[in-house]
Design a protein around this motif. Structure first.
Motif, PDB file in Angstrom:
ATOM      1  N   HIS A  55       0.743  -1.275   0.103  1.00 19.79           N
ATOM      2  CA  HIS A  55       0.061  -0.045  -0.031  1.00 19.79           C
ATOM      3  C   HIS A  55       0.821   1.140   0.117  1.00 19.79           C
ATOM      4  CE1 HIS A  55      -3.419  -2.651   0.581  1.00 19.79           C
ATOM      5  NE2 HIS A  55      -3.151  -2.578   1.750  1.00 19.79           N
ATOM      6  N   ARG A  56       2.066   1.207  -0.186  1.00 17.02           N
ATOM      7  CA  ARG A  56       3.121   2.255  -0.034  1.00 17.02           C
ATOM      8  C   ARG A  56       2.620   3.348  -0.847  1.00 17.02           C
ATOM      9  NH1 ARG A  56       4.953   6.284   0.383  1.00 17.02           N
ATOM     10  NH2 ARG A  56       6.959   6.923   1.242  1.00 17.02           N
ATOM     11  N   SER A  57       2.248   3.083  -2.495  1.00 11.88           N
ATOM     12  CA  SER A  57       2.140   3.845  -3.392  1.00 11.88           C
ATOM     13  C   SER A  57       0.681   4.473  -3.257  1.00 11.88           C
ATOM     14  CB  SER A  57       2.194   3.350  -4.793  1.00 11.88           C
ATOM     15  OG  SER A  57       1.319   2.025  -4.957  1.00 11.88           O
ATOM     16  N   LEU A  58      -0.066   4.044  -2.318  1.00 13.87           N
ATOM     17  CA  LEU A  58      -1.434   4.480  -2.194  1.00 13.87           C
ATOM     18  C   LEU A  58      -1.656   5.212  -0.982  1.00 13.87           C
ATOM     19  CD1 LEU A  58      -3.014   0.919  -3.120  1.00 13.87           C
ATOM     20  CD2 LEU A  58      -2.623   2.808  -4.566  1.00 13.87           C
ATOM     21  N   SER A  59      -0.619   5.706  -0.315  1.00 15.12           N
ATOM     22  CA  SER A  59      -0.895   6.276   1.148  1.00 15.12           C
ATOM     23  C   SER A  59      -0.294   7.637   1.105  1.00 15.12           C
ATOM     24  CB  SER A  59      -0.064   5.386   2.242  1.00 15.12           C
ATOM     25  OG  SER A  59      -0.594   4.201   2.065  1.00 15.12           O
ATOM     26  N   TYR A  60      -1.247   8.590   1.572  1.00 15.18           N
ATOM     27  CA  TYR A  60      -0.958  10.118   1.709  1.00 15.18           C
ATOM     28  C   TYR A  60      -1.385  10.541   2.977  1.00 15.18           C
ATOM     29  CZ  TYR A  60      -5.514  10.490  -0.358  1.00 15.18           C
ATOM     30  OH  TYR A  60      -6.760  10.487  -0.347  1.00 15.18           O
ATOM     31  N   TRP A  61      -1.089  11.747   3.376  1.00 16.91           N
ATOM     32  CA  TRP A  61      -1.196  12.451   4.687  1.00 16.91           C
ATOM     33  C   TRP A  61      -2.373  13.711   4.463  1.00 16.91           C
ATOM     34  CZ3 TRP A  61       0.073  10.483   9.155  1.00 16.91           C
ATOM     35  CH2 TRP A  61       1.372   9.637   9.082  1.00 16.91           C
ATOM     36  N   GLU A  62      -3.148  13.576   5.477  1.00 19.34           N
ATOM     37  CA  GLU A  62      -4.165  14.707   5.487  1.00 19.34           C
ATOM     38  C   GLU A  62      -4.040  15.378   7.066  1.00 19.34           C
ATOM     39  OE1 GLU A  62      -7.895  13.325   4.472  1.00 19.34           O
ATOM     40  OE2 GLU A  62      -7.674  13.622   2.327  1.00 19.34           O
ATOM     41  N   ASN A  63      -4.611  16.733   7.140  1.00 19.96           N
ATOM     42  CA  ASN A  63      -4.608  17.184   8.697  1.00 19.96           C
ATOM     43  C   ASN A  63      -5.819  16.619   9.138  1.00 19.96           C
ATOM     44  OD1 ASN A  63      -6.551  18.885   7.391  1.00 19.96           O
ATOM     45  ND2 ASN A  63      -5.120  20.551   7.802  1.00 19.96           N
ATOM     46  N   HIS A  64      -6.247  16.953  10.253  1.00 20.33           N
ATOM     47  CA  HIS A  64      -7.499  16.472  11.004  1.00 20.33           C
ATOM     48  C   HIS A  64      -8.680  17.097  10.262  1.00 20.33           C
ATOM     49  CE1 HIS A  64      -7.162  20.215  13.085  1.00 20.33           C
ATOM     50  NE2 HIS A  64      -8.493  20.139  13.417  1.00 20.33           N
ATOM     51  N   ASN A  65      -8.553  18.174   9.401  1.00 28.73           N
ATOM     52  CA  ASN A  65      -9.535  18.836   8.617  1.00 28.73           C
ATOM     53  C   ASN A  65      -9.905  18.141   7.237  1.00 28.73           C
ATOM     54  OD1 ASN A  65     -10.674  20.368  10.746  1.00 28.73           O
ATOM     55  ND2 ASN A  65      -9.091  21.812  10.412  1.00 28.73           N
ATOM     56  N   GLY A  66      -8.850  17.203   6.754  1.00 23.24           N
ATOM     57  CA  GLY A  66      -8.903  16.477   5.549  1.00 23.24           C
ATOM     58  C   GLY A  66      -8.547  17.327   4.704  1.00 23.24           C
ATOM     59  N   GLN A  67      -7.520  18.327   4.891  1.00 20.99           N
ATOM     60  CA  GLN A  67      -6.531  19.006   4.049  1.00 20.99           C
ATOM     61  C   GLN A  67      -5.340  18.336   3.572  1.00 20.99           C
ATOM     62  OE1 GLN A  67      -5.335  22.995   5.006  1.00 20.99           O
ATOM     63  NE2 GLN A  67      -4.105  23.316   3.225  1.00 20.99           N
ATOM     64  N   ARG A  68      -4.994  17.949   2.337  1.00 18.73           N
ATOM     65  CA  ARG A  68      -3.919  17.140   1.971  1.00 18.73           C
ATOM     66  C   ARG A  68      -2.488  17.829   2.633  1.00 18.73           C
ATOM     67  NH1 ARG A  68      -3.493  12.918  -3.032  1.00 18.73           N
ATOM     68  NH2 ARG A  68      -1.266  12.127  -2.725  1.00 18.73           N
ATOM     69  N   LEU A  69      -1.582  17.128   2.899  1.00 16.51           N
ATOM     70  CA  LEU A  69      -0.258  17.579   3.322  1.00 16.51           C
ATOM     71  C   LEU A  69       0.782  17.077   2.694  1.00 16.51           C
ATOM     72  CD1 LEU A  69      -0.808  17.047   7.355  1.00 16.51           C
ATOM     73  CD2 LEU A  69      -0.723  19.360   6.002  1.00 16.51           C
ATOM     74  N   ASN A  70       1.757  17.682   2.422  1.00 15.47           N
ATOM     75  CA  ASN A  70       3.011  17.453   1.637  1.00 15.47           C
ATOM     76  C   ASN A  70       3.966  16.453   2.429  1.00 15.47           C
ATOM     77  OD1 ASN A  70       2.561  19.073  -0.648  1.00 15.47           O
ATOM     78  ND2 ASN A  70       3.441  20.666   0.298  1.00 15.47           N
TER      79      ASN A  70
END
Length: 217
Positions: A55-70
């Motif tokens: 799942h490495r290529s399918l994982s990313y971060w968001e803050n607790h409000n759902g905004q995507r993070l770098n």
């Protein structure tokens, strides 16, 4: 300057969208190594086996409000802003291990050349269990009133190439094969027999009337 040593996160895995998210507290110093940005945290989680490597290529971060993070976002900056500092502000690790929705088209065989209508359905709903097989999708359509109940006994499914799809078939398997994955490759919900039966019934009624009329004349 205060240095933070812990980060809160929650796992949001698409295939488990109908189950509660799991919260985890991560120590930012591990075996004399300091985790400094989100990419470091992600590598740590995979290295420890908390998330499957596939799942490495399918994982990313968001803050607790759902905004995507770098992924290069510095942890100290996030924590200073209150992000990931407590369970309520935990960062969200999104694992998109399956498509979140499916596309299908309503095909009325008795409406001639009228344009088909395409619809997107989310596989997970807050008020419902996850849609896993075609039968669940069919029931969802009628339960929400997208089609009148009288059509329930006369609908069938087809794939993008016209193959008949049975009610027991798995939605994830169909999506993996590219069926219903996008707006341009939707499944086909075939509707049309009901009106034909009504026309046939009406024709028989007229014939019966004529037979009676001529028979008594």
């Amino acid at each position: 300057m205060t240095t933070h040593n812990e980060l809160w996160l929650t796992y949001h895995q698409a295939s488990r969208c109908n189950k509660p998210a799991t919260t985890q507290l991560v120590e930012l110093e591990f075996q004399n190594e300091k985790l400094t940005d989100l990419e470091d945290v992600l590598e740590h989680l995979f290295r420890q086996g908390f998330v499957e490597a596939q799942h490495r290529s399918l994982s990313y971060w968001e803050n607790h409000n759902g905004q995507r993070l770098n992924p290069s976002h510095v942890l100290e900056e996030l924590l200073t802003e209150g992000e990931g500092k407590c369970p309520q502000s935990a960062l969200r690790l999104i694992i998109a291990d399956c498509p979140p929705h499916l596309w299908f088209t309503y095909v009325y065989t008795h409406k001639g050349v009228s344009p088909a209508v395409t619809q997107r359905v989310k596989l997970c709903h807050a008020q419902e269990a996850k849609l896993e097989i075609i039968a669940h999708l069919t029931n969802h359509i009628f339960r929400n009133g997208y089609l009148p109940a009288r059509y329930r006994s006369v609908v069938t499914w087809q794939g993008t190439c016209g193959r008949k799809i049975e009610e027991h078939e798995n939605l994830d398997a169909l999506l993996t094969a590219g069926e219903g994955l996008t707006e341009t490759s939707p499944l086909r919900l075939i509707i049309g027999l009901l009106l034909a039966l009504k026309v046939l019934s009406g024709t028989l009624t007229v014939l019966q009337f004529l037979v009676i009329q001529f028979g008594t004349g």
